[in-house]
Design an enzyme around this catalytic site. Structure first.
Site, PDB file in Angstrom:
ATOM      1  N   GLU A 203       0.823  -1.210   0.000  1.00 14.45           N
ATOM      2  CA  GLU A 203       0.000   0.000   0.000  1.00 14.45           C
ATOM      3  C   GLU A 203       0.859   1.263   0.000  1.00 14.45           C
ATOM      4  O   GLU A 203       0.539   2.249  -0.665  1.00 14.45           O
ATOM      5  CB  GLU A 203      -0.963   0.009   1.190  1.00 14.45           C
ATOM      6  CG  GLU A 203      -2.106  -0.977   1.068  1.00 14.45           C
ATOM      7  CD  GLU A 203      -3.030  -0.675  -0.107  1.00 14.45           C
ATOM      8  OE1 GLU A 203      -3.080   0.494  -0.542  1.00 14.45           O
ATOM      9  OE2 GLU A 203      -3.688  -1.610  -0.594  1.00 14.45           O
TER      10      GLU A 203
ATOM     11  N   GLY B 204      10.405   6.889  -6.787  1.00 10.09           N
ATOM     12  CA  GLY B 204       9.822   8.225  -6.700  1.00 10.09           C
ATOM     13  C   GLY B 204       9.113   8.521  -5.394  1.00 10.09           C
ATOM     14  O   GLY B 204       8.909   7.638  -4.567  1.00 10.09           O
TER      15      GLY B 204
ATOM     16  N   TYR C 134      -6.650   6.755   3.922  1.00  9.65           N
ATOM     17  CA  TYR C 134      -6.854   5.689   2.938  1.00  9.65           C
ATOM     18  C   TYR C 134      -6.030   4.455   3.292  1.00  9.65           C
ATOM     19  O   TYR C 134      -6.547   3.325   3.309  1.00  9.65           O
ATOM     20  CB  TYR C 134      -6.487   6.148   1.520  1.00  9.65           C
ATOM     21  CG  TYR C 134      -6.313   4.944   0.611  1.00  9.65           C
ATOM     22  CD1 TYR C 134      -7.433   4.263   0.130  1.00  9.65           C
ATOM     23  CD2 TYR C 134      -5.046   4.435   0.317  1.00  9.65           C
ATOM     24  CE1 TYR C 134      -7.300   3.128  -0.634  1.00  9.65           C
ATOM     25  CE2 TYR C 134      -4.902   3.288  -0.452  1.00  9.65           C
ATOM     26  CZ  TYR C 134      -6.037   2.641  -0.927  1.00  9.65           C
ATOM     27  OH  TYR C 134      -5.894   1.497  -1.662  1.00  9.65           O
TER      28      TYR C 134
ATOM     29  N   ASP D  22      -9.493   4.406  -3.328  1.00 11.93           N
ATOM     30  CA  ASP D  22      -8.365   4.874  -4.140  1.00 11.93           C
ATOM     31  C   ASP D  22      -8.894   5.420  -5.462  1.00 11.93           C
ATOM     32  O   ASP D  22     -10.107   5.568  -5.659  1.00 11.93           O
ATOM     33  CB  ASP D  22      -7.354   3.751  -4.354  1.00 11.93           C
ATOM     34  CG  ASP D  22      -7.883   2.626  -5.241  1.00 11.93           C
ATOM     35  OD1 ASP D  22      -9.088   2.638  -5.598  1.00 11.93           O
ATOM     36  OD2 ASP D  22      -7.088   1.733  -5.593  1.00 11.93           O
TER      37      ASP D  22
END
Length: 376
Positions: A52, A96, A135, A153
């Site tokens: 996640e 990233g 989330y 999401d």
């Protein structure tokens, strides 16, 4: 919510069938993912959490190899909690959004030190951990622990906004979409709020993953395969014929272009590098020395921030620029190069590293582009 908006998004009489239809579809078509256990097997909270965090702002195809690499190196949260931040950043390089890597390590340390190496199993306790927002807490609680909650999401936003034809644009529509998504969990059953993942009484995690898979494979951003969707008979967007226009989105703001300079300095087969500050953009990552990144910055001003090396009397500017786009702004860097004598000392806060081992450094993609441009 206005009465008109409520009418458009009010579930039909068949709404009670949706959760069952969704789960039946998922049982037949669930994706095979490295972090997802086989049907009927309990989920590993560590693998759910790791996936996640990696999937925040990064696609499944990109995450897969990184996930495999991480679990091979650190098979559980105790192993990662005992690792150094530098090692985690090196393994993360190229993925990233590097604040995720710092939070990943901080969270592993917190679970190890404060929770005995066992992830807490409620949304509130999960949200107290570094790097875990609403989330992610809901996703881990539902998928790993069977808590009856619905994480939302991008895929789920798209499915729900089309299913109910939600006219309000994002991000303002998020609370309404969250409310509507929760209806797809199905009716509550006694004991649902305290069951482990895999228990037949709670398939909250499967409901969430079913919607994720539906959005990723059927209800795609363009040309959705509506004829294959288990909810197609009851989809307001499909009935209207404008399903591809959902979710509605407010116009995107484009950040102001920033410019700067990067300095690629070699000493034989070594490169001059430094580490960025722990906090802030690309925090803790490795970079070559450079100027500040500012809107309207010109080359002469940037050149004044070159590293102080007495042996460098002239910087050679490479043709072209290196471009990169961050979330909030695009960036252009001019690259200057210099070659210094063998015994040149690195300025304070910098170090020499062998060019042959650059792959082991925690270079973000931007710096990999800069180094490649400077050395070629």
């Amino acid at each position: 919510m206005s009465s008109r908006a409520a009418a458009k998004t009010k579930p039909t009489e068949d709404a009670a069938d949706r959760p069952a239809l969704l789960l039946a579809w998922y049982d037949r078509h669930r994706r095979r993912l490295p972090w997802r256990p086989a049907a009927g097997e309990p989920a590993d909270p560590y693998r759910v959490w790791l996936s996640e965090i990696m999937l925040q702002q990064t696609g499944v195809k990109t995450v897969g190899p990184y996930f495999e690499k991480f679990v091979a190196r650190w098979p559980d949260v105790a192993a990662m909690g005992g690792a150094s931040l530098d090692d985690v950043l090196r393994m993360w390089a190229g993925l990233g959004y590097y604040s995720r890597a710092r939070n990943l390590h901080a969270c592993a340390v917190a679970v190890l030190n404060d929770h005995g190496g066992i992830f807490p199993d409620t949304e509130d306790s999960l949200r107290a951990l570094p790097g875990i927002g609403p989330y992610t807490a809901a996703a881990i609680a539902a998928i790993a622990f069977g808590r009856r909650t619905m994480p939302v999401d991008g895929n789920i936003e798209r499915v729900v906004s089309r299913l109910f034809a939600v006219e309000e644009p994002l991000p303002q529509a998020k609370p309404l979409i969250q409310q509507l998504a929760a209806t797809l969990l199905g009716p509550s059953r006694a004991g649902d709020e305290k069951v482990r993942a895999g228990d037949e009484r709670s398939r909250a995690g499967d409901s969430a993953q079913a919607l994720m898979d539906l959005g990723a494979t059927i209800c795609t951003p363009k040309k959705p395969a509506c004829s294959l969707c288990p909810l197609n008979d009851d989809c307001a967007g499909r009935m209207r014929g404008d399903q591809e226009t959902f979710p509605r989105k407010a116009p995107k703001k484009t950040g102001t272009l920033r410019r700067g300079a990067a300095f690629v300095v070699t000493r034989g087969n070594e490169l001059l590098v430094r580490s960025r500050p722990e906090k802030g953009l690309l925090g803790g990552m490795t970079e070559v020395p450079g100027s500040e990144w500012l809107a309207g910055r010109d080359d002469k001003a940037a050149l004044k921030q070159a590293p102080e090396l007495k042996s460098v009397t002239r910087w050679h500017r490479k043709a072209g620029v290196v471009t990169h786009v961050f979330t909030h702004f695009p960036l252009e860097l001019v690259v200057y190069t210099a070659n210094v004598p063998p015994r040149t000392r690195a300025p304070d806060g910098m170090r020499w590293v062998p060019v042959a081992t650059l792959a082991d450094e925690a270079f973000p993609n931007l710096m990999r582009k800069v180094v490649a441009h400077g050395l070629n």
